[in-house]
Scaffold this active site. Structure first.
Site, PDB file in Angstrom:
ATOM      1  N   ASP A 164      28.919 -25.196  13.851  1.00  0.00           N
ATOM      2  CA  ASP A 164      28.173 -25.254  15.239  1.00  0.00           C
ATOM      3  C   ASP A 164      27.544 -23.993  15.164  1.00  0.00           C
ATOM      4  O   ASP A 164      27.929 -22.910  15.682  1.00  0.00           O
ATOM      5  CB  ASP A 164      29.037 -25.613  16.400  1.00  0.00           C
ATOM      6  CG  ASP A 164      29.535 -27.220  16.257  1.00  0.00           C
ATOM      7  OD1 ASP A 164      29.634 -27.655  15.109  1.00  0.00           O
ATOM      8  OD2 ASP A 164      29.484 -27.679  17.474  1.00  0.00           O
ATOM      9  N   LYS A 175      22.278 -30.033  19.107  1.00  0.00           N
ATOM     10  CA  LYS A 175      23.328 -29.893  20.017  1.00  0.00           C
ATOM     11  C   LYS A 175      22.591 -29.214  21.322  1.00  0.00           C
ATOM     12  O   LYS A 175      21.863 -28.453  21.080  1.00  0.00           O
ATOM     13  CB  LYS A 175      24.547 -28.985  19.522  1.00  0.00           C
ATOM     14  CG  LYS A 175      25.756 -28.703  20.416  1.00  0.00           C
ATOM     15  CD  LYS A 175      26.846 -28.075  19.721  1.00  0.00           C
ATOM     16  CE  LYS A 175      28.087 -27.704  20.651  1.00  0.00           C
ATOM     17  NZ  LYS A 175      29.032 -27.077  20.047  1.00  0.00           N
ATOM     18  N   LYS A 187      24.367 -34.049  19.629  1.00  0.00           N
ATOM     19  CA  LYS A 187      25.586 -33.877  20.338  1.00  0.00           C
ATOM     20  C   LYS A 187      25.289 -33.108  21.509  1.00  0.00           C
ATOM     21  O   LYS A 187      24.781 -32.160  21.837  1.00  0.00           O
ATOM     22  CB  LYS A 187      26.508 -32.658  19.206  1.00  0.00           C
ATOM     23  CG  LYS A 187      27.750 -32.139  19.954  1.00  0.00           C
ATOM     24  CD  LYS A 187      28.402 -31.540  19.239  1.00  0.00           C
ATOM     25  CE  LYS A 187      29.721 -30.522  19.853  1.00  0.00           C
ATOM     26  NZ  LYS A 187      30.470 -29.706  18.891  1.00  0.00           N
TER      27      LYS A 187
END
Length: 227
Positions: free
Chosen positions: A94, A160, A189
């Site tokens: 991430d 994300k 996400k």
């Protein structure tokens, strides 16, 4: 049709990222993820090897943050951090987009920054997913769309919303923008400020493949009517 606990749990990325968290906290989180069917445990880079050991033999995957929390590391540092995380057992990364560079108009730099991490993921022996954290609360919706496309162009697997440390996290408006921009080609996400079953299910039903949370048990235990 009601969404099952197992379905929601499998889409949760449970984060253990606060600086004060200890080895005991990491172990408790890993045990919880294993016992409750949480899909992913997202940890600090220094904790990846320990998390991988704790979750060995389970279905829970380990993610590491890269360039966390501000995204302003040099690209070669992010690439090195990604490579070390993969070597330590991370199956997912991430990474935080360089928001300042993006807002300065340096789109080529931002694209190359993401691509450097993607290259490390693609070089791994086993598949490694790259999720790009846009920090959507710092962007307009038009900028969210533009950043989402840059992440796609750089080869990322997911966009994300948030790190969870900025002013606020996911919003329906930002998520809709991301889904309309790259949904179906990249995963999306939603992360940051998601604290209840209703929050998580709303974003899943919108089309998010992953939900980033800081307290997976609170999400799962707030399901109306229990299991």
């Amino acid at each position: 049709m009601a969404v099952s606990v197992a379905t929601v749990a499998a889409k949760l990325d449970h984060a253990v990222l606060k600086p004060q968290l200890t080895d005991a906290d990491l172990k408790a989180a890993a045990d919880m993820c294993r016992e409750r069917g949480v899909g992913c445990l997202c940890v600090r880079p220094a904790d990846v090897a320990a998390a991988a050991r704790l979750l060995s033999g389970s279905k829970v995957v380990v993610a590491s943050v890269v360039g966390f929390p501000h995204g302003s590391h040099r690209s070669d540092v992010k690439a090195f951090e990604a490579a070390r995380a993969i070597a330590d057992g991370a199956c997912e990364l991430d990474m935080v987009m360089n928001v300042g560079a993006f807002l300065s108009g340096h789109t080529g730099l931002v694209r190359a920054d993401i691509a450097a991490v993607v290259a490390e993921a693609k070089a791994a022996e086993e598949p490694v997913l790259v999720k790009v954290i846009l920090e959507t609360c710092l962007l307009t919706l038009d900028q969210v769309a533009a950043a989402s496309l840059i992440a796609e162009e750089a080869g990322a697997d997911y966009d994300k919303t948030s790190t969870g440390i900025a002013a606020h996290g996911a919003t329906p408006e930002a998520v809709v923008t991301m889904l309309e921009t790259v949904g179906g080609r990249l995963g999306v996400k939603a992360s940051g400020g998601i604290r209840t079953w209703a929050d998580a299910v709303r974003y899943i039903e919108m089309g998010c493949g992953r939900i980033g949370v800081g307290d997976a048990p609170a999400i799962l235990d707030s399901r109306p009517g229990g299991d």
